[in-house]
Design a protein around this motif. Structure first.
Motif, PDB file in Angstrom:
ATOM      1  N   GLU A 117       0.804  -1.221   0.000  1.00 21.24           N
ATOM      2  CA  GLU A 117       0.000   0.000   0.000  1.00 21.24           C
ATOM      3  C   GLU A 117       0.838   1.273   0.000  1.00 21.24           C
ATOM      4  O   GLU A 117       0.314   2.367  -0.262  1.00 21.24           O
ATOM      5  CB  GLU A 117      -0.956  -0.001   1.197  1.00 21.24           C
ATOM      6  CG  GLU A 117      -0.299   0.050   2.563  1.00 21.24           C
ATOM      7  CD  GLU A 117       0.061  -1.315   3.109  1.00 21.24           C
ATOM      8  OE1 GLU A 117       0.355  -1.401   4.326  1.00 21.24           O
ATOM      9  OE2 GLU A 117       0.055  -2.297   2.338  1.00 21.24           O
ATOM     10  N   ARG A 159     -17.877   3.197  -7.409  1.00 23.68           N
ATOM     11  CA  ARG A 159     -17.259   2.897  -6.116  1.00 23.68           C
ATOM     12  C   ARG A 159     -16.075   1.950  -6.272  1.00 23.68           C
ATOM     13  O   ARG A 159     -15.121   2.003  -5.493  1.00 23.68           O
ATOM     14  CB  ARG A 159     -18.304   2.331  -5.170  1.00 23.68           C
ATOM     15  CG  ARG A 159     -19.360   3.346  -4.757  1.00 23.68           C
ATOM     16  CD  ARG A 159     -20.398   2.726  -3.846  1.00 23.68           C
ATOM     17  NE  ARG A 159     -19.821   2.341  -2.557  1.00 23.68           N
ATOM     18  CZ  ARG A 159     -20.453   1.582  -1.663  1.00 23.68           C
ATOM     19  NH1 ARG A 159     -21.676   1.103  -1.947  1.00 23.68           N
ATOM     20  NH2 ARG A 159     -19.881   1.272  -0.513  1.00 23.68           N
ATOM     21  N   PHE A 163     -12.213   3.113  -5.124  1.00 21.93           N
ATOM     22  CA  PHE A 163     -11.877   2.319  -3.934  1.00 21.93           C
ATOM     23  C   PHE A 163     -10.525   2.717  -3.337  1.00 21.93           C
ATOM     24  O   PHE A 163     -10.360   2.753  -2.117  1.00 21.93           O
ATOM     25  CB  PHE A 163     -11.877   0.831  -4.286  1.00 21.93           C
ATOM     26  CG  PHE A 163     -11.647  -0.063  -3.098  1.00 21.93           C
ATOM     27  CD1 PHE A 163     -12.681  -0.368  -2.234  1.00 21.93           C
ATOM     28  CD2 PHE A 163     -10.378  -0.584  -2.838  1.00 21.93           C
ATOM     29  CE1 PHE A 163     -12.461  -1.185  -1.123  1.00 21.93           C
ATOM     30  CE2 PHE A 163     -10.159  -1.391  -1.739  1.00 21.93           C
ATOM     31  CZ  PHE A 163     -11.206  -1.696  -0.885  1.00 21.93           C
ATOM     32  N   GLY A 164      -9.536   2.995  -4.185  1.00 21.41           N
ATOM     33  CA  GLY A 164      -8.203   3.307  -3.676  1.00 21.41           C
ATOM     34  C   GLY A 164      -7.979   4.761  -3.339  1.00 21.41           C
ATOM     35  O   GLY A 164      -6.865   5.138  -2.940  1.00 21.41           O
ATOM     36  N   THR A 200      -8.528   6.678  -0.884  1.00 19.38           N
ATOM     37  CA  THR A 200      -8.718   6.965   0.541  1.00 19.38           C
ATOM     38  C   THR A 200      -8.030   8.281   0.894  1.00 19.38           C
ATOM     39  O   THR A 200      -6.953   8.590   0.377  1.00 19.38           O
ATOM     40  CB  THR A 200      -8.136   5.833   1.399  1.00 19.38           C
ATOM     41  OG1 THR A 200      -6.769   5.630   1.037  1.00 19.38           O
ATOM     42  CG2 THR A 200      -8.912   4.542   1.164  1.00 19.38           C
ATOM     43  N   GLY A 201      -8.666   9.059   1.751  1.00 22.48           N
ATOM     44  CA  GLY A 201      -8.094  10.330   2.167  1.00 22.48           C
ATOM     45  C   GLY A 201      -8.269  11.448   1.168  1.00 22.48           C
ATOM     46  O   GLY A 201      -7.756  12.555   1.375  1.00 22.48           O
ATOM     47  N   ARG A 227     -14.286  14.385  -1.013  1.00 20.19           N
ATOM     48  CA  ARG A 227     -15.366  13.765  -1.776  1.00 20.19           C
ATOM     49  C   ARG A 227     -15.517  14.346  -3.173  1.00 20.19           C
ATOM     50  O   ARG A 227     -15.662  13.605  -4.152  1.00 20.19           O
ATOM     51  CB  ARG A 227     -16.689  13.922  -1.011  1.00 20.19           C
ATOM     52  CG  ARG A 227     -17.882  13.301  -1.745  1.00 20.19           C
ATOM     53  CD  ARG A 227     -19.162  13.443  -0.968  1.00 20.19           C
ATOM     54  NE  ARG A 227     -19.087  12.686   0.288  1.00 20.19           N
ATOM     55  CZ  ARG A 227     -20.093  12.635   1.160  1.00 20.19           C
ATOM     56  NH1 ARG A 227     -21.207  13.305   0.938  1.00 20.19           N
ATOM     57  NH2 ARG A 227     -19.953  11.914   2.266  1.00 20.19           N
ATOM     58  N   ARG A 242     -12.697  13.156  -5.267  1.00 20.98           N
ATOM     59  CA  ARG A 242     -12.852  11.736  -5.540  1.00 20.98           C
ATOM     60  C   ARG A 242     -13.844  11.503  -6.662  1.00 20.98           C
ATOM     61  O   ARG A 242     -13.600  10.695  -7.560  1.00 20.98           O
ATOM     62  CB  ARG A 242     -13.290  11.006  -4.267  1.00 20.98           C
ATOM     63  CG  ARG A 242     -13.311   9.489  -4.425  1.00 20.98           C
ATOM     64  CD  ARG A 242     -13.370   8.784  -3.088  1.00 20.98           C
ATOM     65  NE  ARG A 242     -14.566   9.108  -2.343  1.00 20.98           N
ATOM     66  CZ  ARG A 242     -14.594   9.752  -1.183  1.00 20.98           C
ATOM     67  NH1 ARG A 242     -13.465  10.173  -0.627  1.00 20.98           N
ATOM     68  NH2 ARG A 242     -15.735   9.992  -0.561  1.00 20.98           N
TER      69      ARG A 242
END
Length: 347
Positions: free
Chosen positions: A78, A99, A103-104, A106-107, A110, A113
């Motif tokens: 990771e 989604r 998925f990857g 993170t952080g 929104r 993303r």
């Protein structure tokens, strides 16, 4: 910089013979390299070590200026900034396409993303598919979503583990082209692990042929095909005509197909294996003067061309001749064979 350097990679499982035996490979930034080899040669072990799923016994893996694995160093998967496209997509069946892609991330805020997810879907030609579920997609679409998921976190390196195996032949070429275009658009360095010679030659910028845990030759697809390092590589990468030959004084090799000009000086070799490709042989009328005569033993028709096999005197194995256009012969016919172009000579 996202250049991949693999130096002296060694790996064995328990008391077995080593799977990797000092493997060396360099992939320039932004290039797509294919790691090609027969089953059991070590290519999957190599990929799993680069990804961080396995520890190497010795050797170093470096991506840009970061050491991912080496003596006393092992970054977990990771933290490597590596995207992975597995066989058959391996999408999460309970998550929507959007989604899955996100998925990857993170952080990541929104809005960003969502923007990046839409950007990746557009990049792989599936804009507007975000609300669908994986089971509503074709195999080719699932592979493109798997690529979008791998690219979304903006990795430095993308590893593709035989991702086209489950696709039918009509779909495979189109998906390969889409994947290559998407990788080039992002500038990511990529490694494709495959046992399919046609896939490697038609998709990659560089092809590394692995044999017995080592890179036997790494070159551009054209140079690998035209100038294989040895007869084994010539026979493994595409179709090859291998003939014993003796060197004449004027830089030609005398073979069962007649004198053949050599592409490079023999460098003291007096005899060896002459390597030709089937498209360097021509079928001509058996009654023509000065030709090598033989008998057609088999014809395999592929539509765009055909492979005609001819048994000739003085050579135990029939030779394959690639013929374009209408077939001029049938099985059992007498035919003449002539060589065009130059050949390689190997010890």
């Amino acid at each position: 910089m996202n250049e991949l350097h693999v130096d002296g990679l060694t790996k064995s499982y328990g008391s077995e013979e080593p799977v990797l035996r000092g493997l060396e490979l360099t992939v320039p930034p932004g290039a797509l390299a294919a790691v090609l080899g027969p089953s059991g040669c070590g290519k999957t072990t190599f990929l799993r070590i680069v990804a961080g799923f396995l520890h190497a016994d010795a050797g170093t893996v470096r991506l840009g200026d970061r050491i991912l694995g080496g003596p006393g160093v092992h970054l977990p998967p990771e933290r490597r900034r590596i995207g992975i496209v597995p066989q058959e997509g391996a999408l999460f069946p309970h998550l929507s396409v959007a989604r899955n892609v996100a998925f990857g991330l993170t952080g990541v805020e929104r809005t960003e993303r969502r923007r990046r997810t839409e950007e990746m879907l557009d990049l792989v030609g599936l804009a507007g598919y975000g609300d669908r579920m994986p089971h509503e997609l074709s195999g080719g679409q699932q592979q493109r979503i798997a690529l979008a998921r791998a690219l979304a976190p903006r990795p430095q390196l993308v590893l593709l583990d035989e991702p086209f195996n489950a696709l039918d032949s009509a779909l495979r070429a189109g998906v390969r082209s889409d994947v290559r275009a998407a990788l080039r658009a992002t500038g990511a360095t990529a490694v494709l692990v495959t046992h399919d010679q046609q896939e490697a030659l038609s998709t990659a910028d560089l092809v590394a042929v692995v044999r017995d845990g080592r890179v036997a030759q790494c070159d551009t697809p054209q140079d690998l095909y035209r100038r294989p390092a040895n007869p084994w590589i010539a026979d493994f990468v595409g179709d090859a005509v291998l003939l014993p030959g003796t060197v004449d004084g004027d830089g030609t090799a005398l073979t069962a197909l007649g004198p053949v000009p050599l592409a490079t000086p023999p460098n003291g070799l007096r005899a060896g294996t002459v390597v030709l490709r089937p498209e360097q042989l021509r079928l001509i009328d058996a009654g023509s003067e000065g030709v090598v005569r033989g008998t057609v033993t088999d014809v395999c028709y592929y539509g765009h061309d055909a492979m005609v096999t001819v048994a000739v005197e003085g050579h135990d194995t029939p030779v394959g001749i690639r013929v374009a256009g209408p077939l001029p012969v049938c099985r059992g016919d007498e035919a003449g064979v002539r060589v065009v172009g130059e050949a390689g000579l190997h010890p």
